[in-house]
Enzyme design. Structure first.
Site, PDB file in Angstrom:
ATOM      1  N   ARG A 164       0.821  -1.218   0.000  1.00 43.92           N
ATOM      2  CA  ARG A 164       0.000   0.000   0.000  1.00 43.92           C
ATOM      3  C   ARG A 164       0.858   1.273   0.000  1.00 43.92           C
ATOM      4  NH1 ARG A 164      -3.231  -3.583  -0.716  1.00 43.92           N
ATOM      5  NH2 ARG A 164      -5.381  -3.608   0.045  1.00 43.92           N
ATOM      6  N   SER A 236     -10.883  -0.552   3.173  1.00 42.56           N
ATOM      7  CA  SER A 236     -10.103  -0.761   4.407  1.00 42.56           C
ATOM      8  C   SER A 236      -9.696   0.594   4.963  1.00 42.56           C
ATOM      9  CB  SER A 236      -8.830  -1.539   4.114  1.00 42.56           C
ATOM     10  OG  SER A 236      -9.113  -2.799   3.614  1.00 42.56           O
ATOM     11  N   GLU A 332      -5.034   3.506   6.248  1.00 42.34           N
ATOM     12  CA  GLU A 332      -4.778   3.257   4.833  1.00 42.34           C
ATOM     13  C   GLU A 332      -5.379   4.418   4.049  1.00 42.34           C
ATOM     14  OE1 GLU A 332      -6.542   1.861   1.645  1.00 42.34           O
ATOM     15  OE2 GLU A 332      -6.104  -0.257   1.986  1.00 42.34           O
TER      16      GLU A 332
HETATM   17  N1  EPU Z   1     -10.801 -11.032   9.704  1.00 39.18           N
HETATM   18  C1  EPU Z   1     -11.498 -11.180  10.894  1.00 39.18           C
HETATM   19  N2  EPU Z   1     -12.482 -10.262  11.181  1.00 39.18           N
HETATM   20  C2  EPU Z   1     -12.802  -9.267  10.329  1.00 39.18           C
HETATM   21  C3  EPU Z   1     -12.079  -9.108   9.129  1.00 39.18           C
HETATM   22  C4  EPU Z   1     -11.079 -10.024   8.833  1.00 39.18           C
HETATM   23  O1  EPU Z   1     -11.239 -12.080  11.670  1.00 39.18           O
HETATM   24  O2  EPU Z   1     -13.703  -8.495  10.665  1.00 39.18           O
HETATM   25  C5  EPU Z   1      -9.789 -12.039   9.340  1.00 39.18           C
HETATM   26  C6  EPU Z   1     -10.328 -12.900   8.193  1.00 39.18           C
HETATM   27  O3  EPU Z   1     -11.049 -13.990   8.661  1.00 39.18           O
HETATM   28  C7  EPU Z   1      -9.085 -13.324   7.475  1.00 39.18           C
HETATM   29  C8  EPU Z   1      -8.124 -12.155   7.713  1.00 39.18           C
HETATM   30  O4  EPU Z   1      -8.643 -11.414   8.810  1.00 39.18           O
HETATM   31  O5  EPU Z   1      -8.554 -14.485   8.033  1.00 39.18           O
HETATM   32  C9  EPU Z   1      -7.939 -11.316   6.501  1.00 39.18           C
HETATM   33  O6  EPU Z   1      -9.199 -10.805   6.100  1.00 39.18           O
HETATM   34  P1  EPU Z   1      -9.574 -10.506   4.564  1.00 39.18           P
HETATM   35  O7  EPU Z   1      -9.225 -11.651   3.690  1.00 39.18           O
HETATM   36  O8  EPU Z   1     -10.964  -9.990   4.535  1.00 39.18           O
HETATM   37  O9  EPU Z   1      -8.557  -9.378   4.159  1.00 39.18           O
HETATM   38  P2  EPU Z   1      -8.007  -8.089   4.916  1.00 39.18           P
HETATM   39  O10 EPU Z   1      -6.584  -8.314   5.287  1.00 39.18           O
HETATM   40  O11 EPU Z   1      -8.941  -7.701   5.994  1.00 39.18           O
HETATM   41  C10 EPU Z   1      -7.045  -7.048   2.721  1.00 39.18           C
HETATM   42  C11 EPU Z   1      -7.077  -5.736   2.019  1.00 39.18           C
HETATM   43  C12 EPU Z   1      -8.402  -5.556   1.282  1.00 39.18           C
HETATM   44  C13 EPU Z   1      -8.543  -6.705   0.281  1.00 39.18           C
HETATM   45  C14 EPU Z   1      -8.481  -8.032   1.058  1.00 39.18           C
HETATM   46  C15 EPU Z   1      -8.501  -9.238   0.145  1.00 39.18           C
HETATM   47  C16 EPU Z   1      -5.644  -4.258   3.316  1.00 39.18           C
HETATM   48  C17 EPU Z   1      -5.590  -3.094   4.238  1.00 39.18           C
HETATM   49  N3  EPU Z   1      -6.875  -4.660   2.964  1.00 39.18           N
HETATM   50  O12 EPU Z   1      -8.061  -7.019   3.738  1.00 39.18           O
HETATM   51  O13 EPU Z   1      -8.340  -4.352   0.562  1.00 39.18           O
HETATM   52  O14 EPU Z   1      -9.749  -6.619  -0.439  1.00 39.18           O
HETATM   53  O15 EPU Z   1      -7.237  -8.105   1.804  1.00 39.18           O
HETATM   54  O16 EPU Z   1      -7.271  -9.374  -0.478  1.00 39.18           O
HETATM   55  O17 EPU Z   1      -4.601  -4.780   2.936  1.00 39.18           O
HETATM   56  C18 EPU Z   1      -8.821  -2.026   0.590  1.00 39.18           C
HETATM   57  O18 EPU Z   1      -7.609  -1.850   0.479  1.00 39.18           O
HETATM   58  O19 EPU Z   1      -9.633  -1.059   0.665  1.00 39.18           O
HETATM   59  C19 EPU Z   1      -9.313  -3.390   0.684  1.00 39.18           C
HETATM   60  C20 EPU Z   1     -10.608  -3.665   0.865  1.00 39.18           C
END
Ligand code: EPU
Length: 337
Positions: A164, A236, A332
């Protein structure tokens, strides 16, 4: 020249914050911006570049010029046996570009389906999702240097892409306006399906195509992320924190449920969404602001909250994560003060 004074930005940021810009300049073509960059108004004011306003939080009116990038166009500039090079105008909507690629069977960008924002905003924070980042399909970009009004090219190395982040978020912050981006896409595809939920989604599809991957990702995103038209938000709100392995081991001994992902030598990335979730923020609301109930990394403006209400709420989340886990999480979203 398409220059407006005291312009409401409410419809131009996905948090729907009701602020104004002193000037708003609507750029429909690169040449218009080159011309505008030579004027006194441009030279004597601070600027803010806006695509779809999908990653920004305004705390106040903007005391300068907001440049709305609205230039359009996708052009094939080179093709080899294995690759296609597309030069895309910065004002194109990111997902329209991904859709164009998939429709034409050009691969590499499909995992980045449905990310909000414009093409020109993509490189600034090296947008990423489901195991792919913009840098993986990036070839070069052209940007206007706001101090010299010259157009400069940046290749992948020069952009210094990170998680990012890029040179445009750091040493060149606010100095360049991205005009167009050239992408290198595949004709012989290597699908990236490792990200758990994609595999699940595609388990009944034999030999998936890039169109199948796009459809799967659209389905996953729509199930987890709120529609900005109904629930104003900026995706995010926080970045996933990266911490040293040593610190992670201590944390894991106290909180065994904490998940992590490798992040280079000696570091791991935590899921900020999970940390926020573990602090019981999911679904909580106050003063019209709340944490989305299906993805804790997303803050929603439920009822005409101000930018400051949202910011204060986010700071409270940050403090509670620090207190419980001794981990600092950072925004972010770009905060404009
Ligand atoms: N998780 C939880 N609770 C929650 C959210 C997530 O326990 O409320 C756990 C999930 O179960 C999973 C892990 O955290 O094991 C990761 O969650 P997720 O796959 O939803 O991805 P993220 O790390 O929360 C990132 C990006 C998103 C992108 C997703 C999918 C960042 C800051 N965010 O989210 O990007 O869509 O991965 O690749 O890196 C954005 O940048 O605006 C965005 C939405």
């Amino acid at each position: 020249m398409n220059l407006k004074k005291l312009f409401s930005l409410k419809e131009y940021n996905t948090f729907n914050i009701d602020v104004k810009s002193v000037y708003s300049f609507f750029c429909k073509a690169e040449s218009e911006l080159s011309e505008f960059s030579k004027t006194d108004v441009f030279k004597n004011n601070k600027i803010l570049i806006l695509g779809c306003g999908s990653n920004i939080l305004f705390l106040n009116d903007f005391d300068g010029i907001v440049i709305h990038m609205q230039n359009k166009g996708i052009e094939k500039i080179k093709e080899t046996g294995d690759f296609v090079y597309l030069k895309v105008a910065g004002g194109e909507v990111w997902d329209d570009f991904v859709n164009y690629c998939v429709k034409n069977d050009f691969g590499g960008a499909e995992n980045l389906s449905l990310i909000p924002g414009t093409v020109g905003a993509g490189p600034v924070q090296n947008i990423g999702a489901y195991g792919v980042e913009l840098k993986d399909v990036f070839f070069e970009l052209e940007a206007l240097n706001r101090n010299t009004s010259e157009i400069q090219k940046f290749n992948r190395k020069e952009c210094k892409f990170g998680y990012r982040s890029s040179i445009f978020k750091n040493e060149h912050k606010d100095q360049f306006i991205i005009l167009n981006v050239t992408f290198k896409l595949t004709k012989k595809h290597k699908l990236k399906l490792e990200y758990g939920t994609i595999k699940d989604e595609l388990k009944y599809v034999n030999e998936p195509t890039i169109a199948d991957v796009r459809n799967a990702i659209i389905k996953i995103r729509e199930s987890k992320l709120p529609d900005t038209n109904k629930f104003p938000n900026a995706g995010s709100f926080f970045k996933n924190p990266v911490i040293p392995v040593g610190k992670f081991k201590i944390l894991k001994s106290k909180f065994p449920e904490i998940i992590s992902f490798p992040a280079g030598k000696n570091y791991v990335k935590l899921a900020a969404g999970q940390l926020i979730d573990l602090c019981n923020w999911k679904g909580k609301r106050r003063n019209g602001v709340g944490v989305y109930d299906k993805q804790a990394l997303v803050i929603v403006n439920y009822a005409n909250a101000s930018g400051l209400d949202i910011f204060n709420f986010s700071e409270e989340i940050k403090r509670s994560i620090l207190k419980k886990f001794d981990v600092e999480i950072n925004c972010e979203v770009t905060i404009v003060i």
